[in-house]
Enzyme design. Sequence first.
Site, PDB file in Angstrom:
ATOM      1  CB  SER A 150      -0.919   0.006   1.215  1.00 45.29           C
ATOM      2  OG  SER A 150      -0.159  -0.115   2.394  1.00 45.29           O
ATOM      3  CG  HIS A 153      -0.823   3.889   4.802  1.00 44.86           C
ATOM      4  ND1 HIS A 153      -1.383   3.081   5.767  1.00 44.86           N
ATOM      5  CD2 HIS A 153      -0.414   3.062   3.811  1.00 44.86           C
ATOM      6  CE1 HIS A 153      -1.315   1.821   5.375  1.00 44.86           C
ATOM      7  NE2 HIS A 153      -0.729   1.772   4.193  1.00 44.86           N
ATOM      8  CG  ASP A 207      -2.257   4.758   8.673  1.00 45.21           C
ATOM      9  OD1 ASP A 207      -1.039   4.537   8.842  1.00 45.21           O
ATOM     10  OD2 ASP A 207      -2.861   4.457   7.620  1.00 45.21           O
TER      11      ASP A 207
END
Length: 423
Positions: free
Chosen positions: A154, A402, A399
């Site tokens: 990702s 990311h 998070d």
Amino acid sequence: MKSPSSPQRKSSFSFYALALSFVVFVAVLYGEDLSCILRQPFLKFQQLQGSEKQEESIATQEKDVVLPFAIGRTEKRCDVFNGTWVYDNITRPHYAETDCPFIQPQLKCQAYGRPDKAYQNWRWQPHGCALPSFNATFMLEMLRGKRMMFVGDSLNRGQFLSMVCLLQRAVPEGFKSIQIIGSLTVFKAENYNTTIMFYWAPFLVESNSDNAIVHRVKDRIVRARSINKHAQHWKGVDIMVFNTYMWWMTGQRMKILRGPFDGDLKDIEEMETEDGYRLALRSLVRWVEKNMNPERTRVFFTSMSPAHERSMEWGGEPDGNCFNETNPILDDPTYWGFASSKSIMQVVKKVLSRSKVPIIVLNITQLSEYRKDAHTSIYKKQWNKLTPEQLANPRSYADCVHWCLPGLQDTWNELLYTKLFFP
Ligand SMILES: *[C@@H]1O[C@H](CO)[C@@H](O)[C@H](O)[C@H]1NC(C)=O
Ligand SMILES: *[C@@H]1O[C@H](CO)[C@@H](O)[C@H](O)[C@H]1NC(C)=O
Ligand SMILES: *[C@@H]1O[C@H](CO)[C@@H](O)[C@H](O)[C@H]1NC(C)=O
Ligand SMILES: *[C@@H]1O[C@H](CO)[C@@H](O)[C@H](O)[C@H]1NC(C)=O
Ligand SMILES: *[C@@H]1O[C@H](CO)[C@@H](O)[C@H](O)[C@H]1NC(C)=O
Ligand SMILES: *[C@@H]1O[C@H](CO)[C@@H](O)[C@H](O)[C@H]1NC(C)=O
């Protein structure tokens, strides 16, 4: 920087790896100044270098000269990955979040309530030179009739989307589209006949986490010697950009499968993460050597993307993480988080440098280590409804893996642009 081999380092490394893998588990639920660039044609450049004494350096330069897509070079000794962040709200960001329709909701921080914006305004300034400015029209012209593909996890998808955002500004409405077909996401710029793709393969080699949507696998198993199931989809691509790291950081030994996945999975060998990782990179190099043509194509590998899970590491509060961080680390040039494994970096360096087809490492780890402010944190589309407990403690679901777009990953692509056209 602590030595990776000290026992203390190792146990805390496992701890962070474990914490990190949990975060991955949670977070990956979805899937200027051109003074240093010599613009003369190479012929002239070689004439300038004509003395016999420099024979050896000419040999290396001539090796560079044949690199496809190159139109100039960066000053020989300038390490573009070594530098500092400069606040620049004049030339950064490259694009507004609302101007790029292709950003995933998981990376759209302003749309999900991020109150600050300065994280978009930092420009990477190498110590030894200036980076060429990113010219989307130029890049699209160079990629006319070509295909570029990002392969990995990702984080690599984030880099792919950043590249799409950087380029799509130069493509008129009606000529651009994005489509998801299984593991493949395809962006097309039709007026240039250019295709930019992302292919989901978090270990690069075959694994039990290969489903592009359902890949929440706790007990990861990797077929480190087996790459063709994925690689059959990479054939004929002109520019490849690989990454793999986060999914290896389970905090445990890796389970490496010898046989195929359709059997009873009995032939499993457990090994240290570094050893499994080395096998996988060797499989990658073998594939590159066999399938990429050094006279027409280029290969890149993006180094590990750091996470910012523990603010104590950068002198913050004891129980903090990237949540509520609004500034980069500017006062510690050697800052390096525990979650970034130096021994994995060594494997990357050793294995990829031996490839007969050049694989350029985009060494973005150090420059990204500084960017504790650039993560999506709590400002993203959440997969599951948040519980009252979570809402009461935003840190618990931040998070810190990311990155927001626009943001840090645009810099990774500026560096890719630099290495592609001005190696
Ligand atoms: C980065 O550049 C600085 C200044 O030129 C130098 O002192 C330092 O050793 C370099 N760091 C690395 C990792 O090469
Ligand atoms: C840019 O930053 C400077 C210094 O922080 C500030 O004075 C100025 O208002 C900012 N400009 C914009 C357009 O945000
Ligand atoms: C960007 O590249 C295009 C195509 O090569 C060129 O015409 C244009 O002048 C460039 N723009 C800048 C700002 O350099
Ligand atoms: C478009 O590019 C592809 C390769 O990506 C090539 O096979 C095809 O011939 C090109 N089409 C045109 C019309 O140039
Ligand atoms: C965020 O940080 C600021 C100081 O930089 C502090 O005043 C504020 O309380 C913090 N907010 C939260 C929710 O922790
Ligand atoms: C990347 O840069 C770091 C220093 O910032 C260095 O320690 C590491 O060896 C480099 N990795 C590769 C693959 O060159």
